[in-house]
Design a protein around this motif. Structure first.
Motif, PDB file in Angstrom:
ATOM      1  N   LEU A   1     -20.576 -13.616 -21.833  1.00 18.86           N
ATOM      2  CA  LEU A   1     -21.624 -12.650 -21.511  1.00 18.86           C
ATOM      3  C   LEU A   1     -21.329 -11.378 -22.290  1.00 18.86           C
ATOM      4  O   LEU A   1     -20.242 -10.805 -22.161  1.00 18.86           O
ATOM      5  CB  LEU A   1     -21.658 -12.351 -20.013  1.00 18.86           C
ATOM      6  N   ILE A   2     -22.293 -10.963 -23.090  1.00 18.95           N
ATOM      7  CA  ILE A   2     -22.148  -9.728 -23.859  1.00 18.95           C
ATOM      8  C   ILE A   2     -23.221  -8.753 -23.406  1.00 18.95           C
ATOM      9  O   ILE A   2     -24.410  -8.929 -23.687  1.00 18.95           O
ATOM     10  CB  ILE A   2     -22.229  -9.998 -25.367  1.00 18.95           C
ATOM     11  N   ASN A   3     -22.792  -7.729 -22.677  1.00 22.34           N
ATOM     12  CA  ASN A   3     -23.694  -6.683 -22.188  1.00 22.34           C
ATOM     13  C   ASN A   3     -23.873  -5.643 -23.285  1.00 22.34           C
ATOM     14  O   ASN A   3     -23.083  -4.709 -23.438  1.00 22.34           O
ATOM     15  CB  ASN A   3     -23.114  -6.036 -20.928  1.00 22.34           C
ATOM     16  N   ASN A   4     -24.942  -5.819 -24.054  1.00 22.13           N
ATOM     17  CA  ASN A   4     -25.195  -4.962 -25.211  1.00 22.13           C
ATOM     18  C   ASN A   4     -26.368  -4.004 -24.996  1.00 22.13           C
ATOM     19  O   ASN A   4     -26.410  -2.941 -25.613  1.00 22.13           O
ATOM     20  CB  ASN A   4     -25.470  -5.834 -26.438  1.00 22.13           C
ATOM     21  N   ALA A   5     -27.305  -4.353 -24.135  1.00 20.13           N
ATOM     22  CA  ALA A   5     -28.517  -3.545 -23.965  1.00 20.13           C
ATOM     23  C   ALA A   5     -28.166  -2.120 -23.569  1.00 20.13           C
ATOM     24  O   ALA A   5     -27.299  -1.894 -22.713  1.00 20.13           O
ATOM     25  CB  ALA A   5     -29.422  -4.180 -22.918  1.00 20.13           C
ATOM     26  N   GLY A   6     -28.840  -1.165 -24.186  1.00 18.57           N
ATOM     27  CA  GLY A   6     -28.578   0.226 -23.837  1.00 18.57           C
ATOM     28  C   GLY A   6     -29.533   1.167 -24.543  1.00 18.57           C
ATOM     29  O   GLY A   6     -30.222   0.799 -25.503  1.00 18.57           O
ATOM     30  N   VAL A   7     -29.575   2.399 -24.047  1.00 14.81           N
ATOM     31  CA  VAL A   7     -30.384   3.452 -24.656  1.00 14.81           C
ATOM     32  C   VAL A   7     -29.502   4.676 -24.859  1.00 14.81           C
ATOM     33  O   VAL A   7     -28.444   4.808 -24.230  1.00 14.81           O
ATOM     34  CB  VAL A   7     -31.602   3.819 -23.780  1.00 14.81           C
ATOM     35  N   ILE A   8     -29.939   5.586 -25.715  1.00 19.22           N
ATOM     36  CA  ILE A   8     -29.150   6.766 -26.039  1.00 19.22           C
ATOM     37  C   ILE A   8     -29.371   7.899 -25.040  1.00 19.22           C
ATOM     38  O   ILE A   8     -28.551   8.805 -24.915  1.00 19.22           O
ATOM     39  CB  ILE A   8     -29.445   7.238 -27.478  1.00 19.22           C
TER      40      ILE A   8
ATOM     41  N   ARG B   1     -15.632 -15.250 -20.841  1.00 21.01           N
ATOM     42  CA  ARG B   1     -15.451 -13.971 -21.536  1.00 21.01           C
ATOM     43  C   ARG B   1     -16.588 -13.027 -21.174  1.00 21.01           C
ATOM     44  O   ARG B   1     -17.761 -13.414 -21.167  1.00 21.01           O
ATOM     45  CB  ARG B   1     -15.453 -14.169 -23.060  1.00 21.01           C
ATOM     46  N   LEU B   2     -16.257 -11.782 -20.908  1.00 15.51           N
ATOM     47  CA  LEU B   2     -17.254 -10.746 -20.641  1.00 15.51           C
ATOM     48  C   LEU B   2     -16.944  -9.550 -21.529  1.00 15.51           C
ATOM     49  O   LEU B   2     -15.850  -8.992 -21.474  1.00 15.51           O
ATOM     50  CB  LEU B   2     -17.215 -10.342 -19.161  1.00 15.51           C
ATOM     51  N   ILE B   3     -17.911  -9.185 -22.354  1.00 16.49           N
ATOM     52  CA  ILE B   3     -17.772  -8.032 -23.247  1.00 16.49           C
ATOM     53  C   ILE B   3     -18.806  -6.989 -22.862  1.00 16.49           C
ATOM     54  O   ILE B   3     -20.011  -7.262 -22.852  1.00 16.49           O
ATOM     55  CB  ILE B   3     -17.988  -8.432 -24.720  1.00 16.49           C
ATOM     56  N   ASN B   4     -18.350  -5.785 -22.541  1.00 15.40           N
ATOM     57  CA  ASN B   4     -19.233  -4.654 -22.308  1.00 15.40           C
ATOM     58  C   ASN B   4     -19.215  -3.771 -23.548  1.00 15.40           C
ATOM     59  O   ASN B   4     -18.170  -3.218 -23.907  1.00 15.40           O
ATOM     60  CB  ASN B   4     -18.773  -3.859 -21.089  1.00 15.40           C
ATOM     61  N   VAL B   5     -20.351  -3.677 -24.219  1.00 14.12           N
ATOM     62  CA  VAL B   5     -20.420  -2.851 -25.425  1.00 14.12           C
ATOM     63  C   VAL B   5     -20.376  -1.390 -25.002  1.00 14.12           C
ATOM     64  O   VAL B   5     -21.243  -0.904 -24.269  1.00 14.12           O
ATOM     65  CB  VAL B   5     -21.685  -3.160 -26.238  1.00 14.12           C
ATOM     66  N   SER B   6     -19.353  -0.696 -25.447  1.00 10.39           N
ATOM     67  CA  SER B   6     -19.124   0.673 -25.028  1.00 10.39           C
ATOM     68  C   SER B   6     -19.166   1.606 -26.233  1.00 10.39           C
ATOM     69  O   SER B   6     -19.813   1.301 -27.245  1.00 10.39           O
ATOM     70  CB  SER B   6     -17.772   0.765 -24.293  1.00 10.39           C
ATOM     71  N   SER B   7     -18.479   2.736 -26.131  1.00 12.10           N
ATOM     72  CA  SER B   7     -18.501   3.731 -27.197  1.00 12.10           C
ATOM     73  C   SER B   7     -17.301   4.653 -27.044  1.00 12.10           C
ATOM     74  O   SER B   7     -16.802   4.867 -25.935  1.00 12.10           O
ATOM     75  CB  SER B   7     -19.794   4.550 -27.119  1.00 12.10           C
ATOM     76  N   ASN B   8     -16.879   5.220 -28.164  1.00  9.53           N
ATOM     77  CA  ASN B   8     -15.833   6.236 -28.062  1.00  9.53           C
ATOM     78  C   ASN B   8     -16.351   7.482 -27.356  1.00  9.53           C
ATOM     79  O   ASN B   8     -15.573   8.318 -26.902  1.00  9.53           O
ATOM     80  CB  ASN B   8     -15.278   6.590 -29.449  1.00  9.53           C
ATOM     81  N   TYR B   9     -17.676   7.592 -27.215  1.00 10.39           N
ATOM     82  CA  TYR B   9     -18.254   8.679 -26.428  1.00 10.39           C
ATOM     83  C   TYR B   9     -17.981   8.496 -24.931  1.00 10.39           C
ATOM     84  O   TYR B   9     -18.189   9.411 -24.153  1.00 10.39           O
ATOM     85  CB  TYR B   9     -19.762   8.755 -26.667  1.00 10.39           C
ATOM     86  N   GLY B  10     -17.534   7.322 -24.535  1.00 13.06           N
ATOM     87  CA  GLY B  10     -17.220   7.086 -23.134  1.00 13.06           C
ATOM     88  C   GLY B  10     -15.753   7.292 -22.804  1.00 13.06           C
ATOM     89  O   GLY B  10     -15.343   7.076 -21.662  1.00 13.06           O
ATOM     90  N   LEU B  11     -14.956   7.710 -23.782  1.00  9.46           N
ATOM     91  CA  LEU B  11     -13.541   7.965 -23.523  1.00  9.46           C
ATOM     92  C   LEU B  11     -13.387   9.212 -22.660  1.00  9.46           C
ATOM     93  O   LEU B  11     -14.205  10.140 -22.724  1.00  9.46           O
ATOM     94  CB  LEU B  11     -12.782   8.125 -24.839  1.00  9.46           C
ATOM     95  N   LEU B  12     -12.339   9.236 -21.862  1.00  8.33           N
ATOM     96  CA  LEU B  12     -12.182  10.309 -20.876  1.00  8.33           C
ATOM     97  C   LEU B  12     -11.945  11.668 -21.508  1.00  8.33           C
ATOM     98  O   LEU B  12     -12.116  12.697 -20.842  1.00  8.33           O
ATOM     99  CB  LEU B  12     -11.055   9.948 -19.905  1.00  8.33           C
ATOM    100  N   ARG B  13     -11.589  11.709 -22.765  1.00  7.07           N
ATOM    101  CA  ARG B  13     -11.401  12.988 -23.449  1.00  7.07           C
ATOM    102  C   ARG B  13     -12.706  13.785 -23.519  1.00  7.07           C
ATOM    103  O   ARG B  13     -12.691  14.994 -23.753  1.00  7.07           O
ATOM    104  CB  ARG B  13     -10.857  12.755 -24.858  1.00  7.07           C
ATOM    105  N   CYS B  14     -13.828  13.076 -23.357  1.00  5.74           N
ATOM    106  CA  CYS B  14     -15.127  13.758 -23.400  1.00  5.74           C
ATOM    107  C   CYS B  14     -15.420  14.559 -22.138  1.00  5.74           C
ATOM    108  O   CYS B  14     -16.345  15.373 -22.122  1.00  5.74           O
ATOM    109  CB  CYS B  14     -16.238  12.738 -23.628  1.00  5.74           C
ATOM    110  N   PHE B  15     -14.655  14.305 -21.063  1.00  5.05           N
ATOM    111  CA  PHE B  15     -14.869  15.028 -19.809  1.00  5.05           C
ATOM    112  C   PHE B  15     -14.096  16.340 -19.825  1.00  5.05           C
ATOM    113  O   PHE B  15     -12.996  16.427 -20.383  1.00  5.05           O
ATOM    114  CB  PHE B  15     -14.426  14.171 -18.623  1.00  5.05           C
TER     115      PHE B  15
END
Length: 326
Positions: free
Chosen positions: A111-118, A186-200
């Motif tokens: 399962l690849i969770n890719n759907a998303g919006v900006i 297998r489960l893949i969640n498509v993420s981003s470096n924008y989701g790293l905790l350093r952004c908080f």
């Protein structure tokens, strides 16, 4: 994925009572679902999985676009792709998809969770071709050019959390029983470096999202609600959220997805559950301002999805390298 057993496509199997066909029909090595598969990185993930002999269920919210994407893949010599309509933000749609897979294949392997919006809108003068305006600019300069022309509203932030975070959760929970039926799911969640905790900006939020031993899905849901409340009330900075005015809801949604990845990997050790940042890729979502092609970004996701049996779980991959969630 040589470790996966052959799967049975029950829709094309002969009647087991028919003595002319004593053996059950068997088809492809594994079955995969890709959300948001009709364009960009998602479409390329479908193409690359199918080219490796995986039976792919390409899902998309728009039936016409999804069907056209599947037809294009068929015409390119990849018949092992099917379309199923799915709005990830609709739990009932995820339930219908789960029933379809259970009935047709009996299990799900990837399962690849890719759907998303900006979660933002860019105001761009298109009288001059965008690529002409970006000639000579680095990837970072192109990103800054886009950010300077982007703005987000509360309604867009709300939609971003609904699709990116809750959509990932709805689809995962609906398909989890069939995924657990695989010998090596297998489960893949498509993420981003924008989701790293350093952004908080706040240490309390960083610490809470880092504490995977005590973090819960219920708390992630609460955080989503708290973010939107603080967004509406202008209290993002004071309460520790990302506060730099750049894709705020997108950052929070991806951080929540990363937290969800870690929670689920701990809860279901039988599965390989990871987050992947495919890189800043050229897609419609960013007006093709990215550094990498969609094909290249997709190859990172596929590489992680097809890691050998017994590979890492609960990990954040920066493209194909393991990296910290912070």
């Amino acid at each position: 994925m040589a470790s996966l057993d052959l799967v049975m496509d029950r829709s094309s199997c002969p009647d087991p009572s028919d003595k002319r066909h004593p053996h059950p029909c068997r088809t492809l090595l594994s079955v995969a679902v890709v959300t948001g598969g009709n364009r960009g990185i998602g479409l390329e993930v479908c193409r690359q999985l199918a080219s490796r002999g995986v039976m792919v269920i390409l899902t998309a919210r728009d039936e016409k676009r999804g069907s056209e994407a599947v037809e294009m893949l068929h015409e390119s010599g990849l018949p092992g792709v099917q379309f199923h309509r799915l709005d990830v933000s609709d739990p009932s749609g995820a339930a219908r998809l789960a029933e379809f897979i259970k009935e047709k294949f009996g299990r799900l392997d990837i399962l690849i969770n890719n759907a998303g919006v900006i979660g933002a809108t860019a105001q761009i003068d298109t009288t001059t071709p965008i690529q002409e305006m970006l000639v000579g600019k680095s990837a970072m300069e192109r990103l800054q050019w886009l950010l300077q022309r982007s703005a987000e509203s509360y309604e867009e932030a709300e939609e971003c959390l609904k699709i990116n975070y809750f959509g990932t959760r709805y689809v995962t929970e609906a398909l989890l029983p069939t995924l657990l039926s695989s010998s090596d799911g297998r489960l893949i969640n498509v993420s981003s470096n924008y989701g790293l905790l350093r952004c908080f900006s706040g240490e309390n939020l960083k610490q809470e999202l880092s504490d995977v031993d005590n973090l819960t899905v219920e708390r992630l849901d609460e955080m989503s609600e708290l973010f939107l409340k603080d967004y509406m009330n202008g209290q993002l900075k004071s309460n520790g959220w990302p506060d730099d005015s750049e894709y705020l809801a997108y950052k929070v949604s991806k951080a929540l997805i990363n937290g969800y990845t870690r929670i689920m990997s701990k809860k279901y050790p039988k599965l390989r559950i990871n987050s992947v940042h495919p890189g800043y890729c050229k897609t419609d979502i960013n007006f093709d301002t990215g550094e990498y092609t969609a094909e290249d970004g997709a190859s990172c996701i596929v590489s992680v999805a097809l890691l050998p049996e017994g590979g890492p779980t609960g990990v954040f991959f920066f493209r194909t390298e393991e990296a910290p969630f912070v």
